[in-house]
Design a protein around this motif. Structure first.
Motif, PDB file in Angstrom:
ATOM      1  N   PHE A 257       0.821  -0.519   0.206  1.00  0.00           N
ATOM      2  CA  PHE A 257       0.190   0.057   0.354  1.00  0.00           C
ATOM      3  C   PHE A 257       1.038   1.150   0.214  1.00  0.00           C
ATOM      4  O   PHE A 257       2.049   0.837   0.670  1.00  0.00           O
ATOM      5  N   TRP A 258       0.745   2.595  -0.658  1.00  0.00           N
ATOM      6  CA  TRP A 258       0.860   4.039  -1.034  1.00  0.00           C
ATOM      7  C   TRP A 258      -0.140   4.172  -1.022  1.00  0.00           C
ATOM      8  O   TRP A 258      -1.394   4.166  -1.359  1.00  0.00           O
ATOM      9  N   PHE A 259       0.003   5.787  -1.008  1.00  0.00           N
ATOM     10  CA  PHE A 259      -0.333   6.652  -0.519  1.00  0.00           C
ATOM     11  C   PHE A 259      -0.022   8.312  -1.594  1.00  0.00           C
ATOM     12  O   PHE A 259       1.391   8.007  -1.974  1.00  0.00           O
ATOM     13  N   LYS A 260      -1.661   8.751  -2.013  1.00  0.00           N
ATOM     14  CA  LYS A 260      -0.536  10.286  -2.918  1.00  0.00           C
ATOM     15  C   LYS A 260      -1.795  10.989  -2.207  1.00  0.00           C
ATOM     16  O   LYS A 260      -2.912  11.590  -1.864  1.00  0.00           O
ATOM     17  N   LEU A 261      -0.848  12.044  -2.023  1.00  0.00           N
ATOM     18  CA  LEU A 261      -1.448  13.136  -0.784  1.00  0.00           C
ATOM     19  C   LEU A 261      -1.815  14.593  -2.620  1.00  0.00           C
ATOM     20  O   LEU A 261      -0.780  15.319  -3.183  1.00  0.00           O
ATOM     21  N   GLN A 262      -3.012  15.120  -1.936  1.00  0.00           N
ATOM     22  CA  GLN A 262      -3.264  15.976  -2.756  1.00  0.00           C
ATOM     23  C   GLN A 262      -3.349  17.436  -2.082  1.00  0.00           C
ATOM     24  O   GLN A 262      -4.441  18.089  -1.234  1.00  0.00           O
ATOM     25  N   LEU A 263      -2.396  17.914  -2.123  1.00  0.00           N
ATOM     26  CA  LEU A 263      -2.340  20.247  -0.695  1.00  0.00           C
ATOM     27  C   LEU A 263      -2.973  20.710  -1.867  1.00  0.00           C
ATOM     28  O   LEU A 263      -4.060  21.489  -0.536  1.00  0.00           O
TER      29      LEU A 263
END
Length: 301
Positions: A257-263
């Motif tokens: 699992f990994w993630f993407k942050l939309q700032l």
């Protein structure tokens, strides 16, 4: 060791974007003092920063006092979920010293572990919005959204390295199961996809580091909108069923699992093991996580 739990509340007269904040430092998420100072330099008129760990809060207070933003930053040793705003009534009816003079325009927070929500990110956002810490309408949360991706993999944990090449240690791998997800730096090492399954998973000598093989293309598992209309929506139980097309043979014993942050609308950060560190926003300090499952031999479609 559990990371610090902090958040930064800002009041602004103009726009305050993640891009402006990131221009002031290479890693604006590294500590409370840096994040608060970046908000000031990006245009915040006043910042209230909350830190739940006492020695980190005291260090931030001492550092802020020496900065050019000292008159605009107020560092509190307090859990960000329990901040109060002037004008709010106390449940006990007693007089309370409030932490903030009025609702803020922006909440900037960093309570993300490698699995995204394991350190209470959803609780911070829900508390800030339900307790009216943010101006309504118009208050924003930064990061604004996040996505979690997953991928079935063959993960070869180095069990009994002294026996590698002497006996087949693959039966021992059934004891590698653990109930919770584990941190893994999958960017360090990846199996050669041209090697055979038996050599990479059986008694072949594996090189140091997480030796892993992706078995299918990654897919989006969950998404979170921190600025969505219902701040409590993310707390509802959710199940996602995904079907993967196998593109490499192997032994599927874990899911990465990994993630993407939309700032904001233009800027995102990704902890994907497939991202290049040279790409903007792709080189982060977060690693990936793995979750072990019952091993299963699979073949490519």
């Amino acid at each position: 060791m559990r990371a610090a739990l902090f958040c930064v509340i800002c009041w602004t007269n103009g726009s305050l974007s993640a891009y402006k904040i990131r221009q002031n430092t290479r890693s604006c998420w590294c500590c409370l003092r840096v994040c608060a100072s970046c908000c000031c330099r990006a245009g915040a008129d006043r910042v209230t920063a909350a830190e739940s760990v006492r020695h980190l809060a005291e260090t931030a207070q001492a550092t802020v006092a020496l900065s050019s933003c000292a008159n605009r930053i107020n560092v509190l040793h307090k859990d960000g979920r329990y901040l109060t705003v002037k004008g709010q009534s106390s449940s006990s009816g007693n007089r309370v010293r409030h932490d903030m003079p009025r609702p803020a325009d922006l909440l900037a927070f960093e309570v993300f572990d490698c699995g995204l929500i394991g350190e209470g990110a959803l609780h911070i956002v829900a508390a800030a919005r339900t307790q009216l810490l943010l101006r309504n309408p118009g208050g924003r949360v930064l990061p604004g959204a996040a996505e979690v991706y997953c991928q079935p993999i063959q993960y070869n944990i180095g069990l009994a390295p002294a026996l590698q090449g002497i006996v087949d240690t693959s039966p021992l791998r059934s004891y590698a199961w653990q109930p919770d997800y584990f941190e893994a730096d999958l960017r360090l090492s990846q199996s050669d996809t041209t090697s055979s399954s038996s050599s990479s998973y059986g008694n072949g000598a594996a090189r140091p580091g997480p030796h892993w093989l992706p078995l299918a293309q990654p897919q989006l598992a969950f998404s979170f909108d921190f600025n969505g209309p219902d701040p409590l929506a993310a707390f509802q139980p959710a199940t996602q069923q995904l079907a993967f097309a196998v593109n490499a043979p192997g032994v599927c014993n874990a899911v990465a699992f990994w993630f993407k942050l939309q700032l904001d609308e233009e800027t995102c950060l990704s902890s994907s093991p497939h991202s290049s560190a040279q790409q903007p926003g792709q080189h982060t300090t977060w690693k990936q996580v793995g979750s072990t499952i019952t091993p299963s031999d699979i073949r490519a479609n």
